[in-house]
Design a protein around this motif. Structure first.
Motif, short mmCIF file in Angstrom:
data_model
loop_
_atom_site.label_atom_id
_atom_site.label_comp_id
_atom_site.label_asym_id
_atom_site.label_seq_id
_atom_site.Cartn_x
_atom_site.Cartn_y
_atom_site.Cartn_z
N UNK A 240 0.84 -1.20 0.00
CA UNK A 240 0.00 0.00 0.00
C UNK A 240 0.87 1.25 0.00
N UNK A 241 1.95 1.24 0.80
CA UNK A 241 2.81 2.41 0.83
C UNK A 241 3.53 2.63 -0.50
N UNK A 242 3.93 1.54 -1.15
CA UNK A 242 4.56 1.70 -2.46
C UNK A 242 3.55 2.21 -3.49
N UNK A 243 2.29 1.81 -3.36
CA UNK A 243 1.25 2.35 -4.24
C UNK A 243 1.09 3.84 -4.01
N UNK A 244 1.18 4.26 -2.74
CA UNK A 244 1.07 5.68 -2.39
C UNK A 244 2.24 6.46 -2.98
N UNK A 245 3.44 5.91 -2.88
CA UNK A 245 4.61 6.58 -3.46
C UNK A 245 4.50 6.65 -4.99
N UNK A 246 4.03 5.57 -5.60
CA UNK A 246 3.90 5.54 -7.06
C UNK A 246 2.85 6.53 -7.53
N UNK A 247 1.88 6.83 -6.69
CA UNK A 247 0.82 7.78 -7.05
C UNK A 247 1.40 9.18 -7.25
N UNK A 248 2.31 9.60 -6.36
CA UNK A 248 2.83 10.95 -6.41
C UNK A 248 4.20 11.06 -7.10
N UNK B 101 1.43 -4.09 -5.33
CA UNK B 101 1.41 -2.64 -5.14
C UNK B 101 0.76 -1.95 -6.33
N UNK B 102 1.07 -2.43 -7.54
CA UNK B 102 0.46 -1.88 -8.75
C UNK B 102 -1.05 -2.08 -8.75
#
Length: 256
Positions: A135-143, A158-159
């Motif tokens: 989830x945190x990697x998804x959050x980082x990938x978002x921004x 994560x993707x």
């Protein structure tokens, strides 16, 4: 109509000058309502494939501008490339999802959509605690998508979380009034500069903080305002001195 002599007007203006300066100082101090952030620790969760800390981080929020958020809170980091160290302190702003102008990524409509997605991802930390890394990697990938490209921690899971955060049906479940953004001072045109930005789950506080926490101007803004007030005061003093000379000449003329 009552007419004041120039000398009386000059005296009134001189007596009013200290009050003008005091009001100006009060305005500057009122704007400088500080919020202080200190990273006090991390919840111990690390991504084993990349050895980076993931949710939860622990942040102490203090200062006159902390409002009802004062104290230590569990937060998620949305800035992969920005660095913050345990024990580090910095100043910043507390922002609601209704006022994203001072956040790292929320200046445009696209930024608002990303923060809505981030709020949905924040919900997943609570319902899927075992997937904190994904989830945190998804959050980082978002921004900061380019920051996690090729990183082992940004895997298929994560993707998948990132893709789900874009579904309108999922976004409809989010109450953005339950989240606040803790944004450091920095260059608004360079979100990669300065400390990390954090998101905190604060049920019901998002609405309250809109009124309780005012945007905190950067130190440069305060200095500029203070310099302007000083300039006005000096200009007034010079004008009063000139008017004083005029009034003296007026008095001499009346005596002739």
């Amino acid at each position: 109509m009552k007419v004041f002599e120039p000398s009386r007007l000059l005296g009134l203006a001189k007596r009013s000058l200290p009050m003008v300066l005091l009001v100006g100082i009060a305005v500057v101090c009122g704007l400088a309502d500080p919020v202080q952030f200190t990273l006090t620790g991390v919840g111990g969760a690390t991504d084993p494939s990349h050895s980076v800390y993931v949710y939860p981080y622990y942040l102490n929020v203090s200062g006159a501008g902390a409002g009802t958020l004062a104290g230590t809170v569990a937060v998620a980091c949305d800035s992969y490339l920005n660095e913050t160290y345990i024990g580090e302190s910095w100043g910043g702003t507390i922002n609601t999802f209704a006022s994203l102008g001072q956040t790292k990524y929320g200046g445009a409509e696209a930024g608002r959509e990303k923060y809505d997605q981030a709020a949905w991802l924040m919900m997943q930390f609570g319902s899927h605690p075992g997937d904190a890394s994904d989830i945190n990697f998804a959050l980082w990938a978002l921004f900061q998508p380019q920051a996690v490209e090729g990183v082992a921690g940004y895997d298929q899971q994560a993707s998948s979380y990132l893709a789900q955060s874009q579904w309108s049906g999922n976004l409809g479940q989010v109450d953005t009034g339950d989240y606040l953004l803790l944004t450091p001072f920095g260059d608004p045109n360079n979100p990669y500069a300065g400390p990390q930005e954090y998101i905190v789950f604060a049920p019901g506080k998002g609405e309250a903080e809109t009124a309780a926490v005012l945007p905190v101007p950067e130190p440069g803004t305060i200095a500029l305002l203070g310099t302007g007030l000083l300039g006005v005061a000096l200009l007034m003093r010079r004008r009063l001195n000139l008017d004083g000379d005029d009034s003296d000449r007026y008095a001499e003329k009346q005596q002739r």
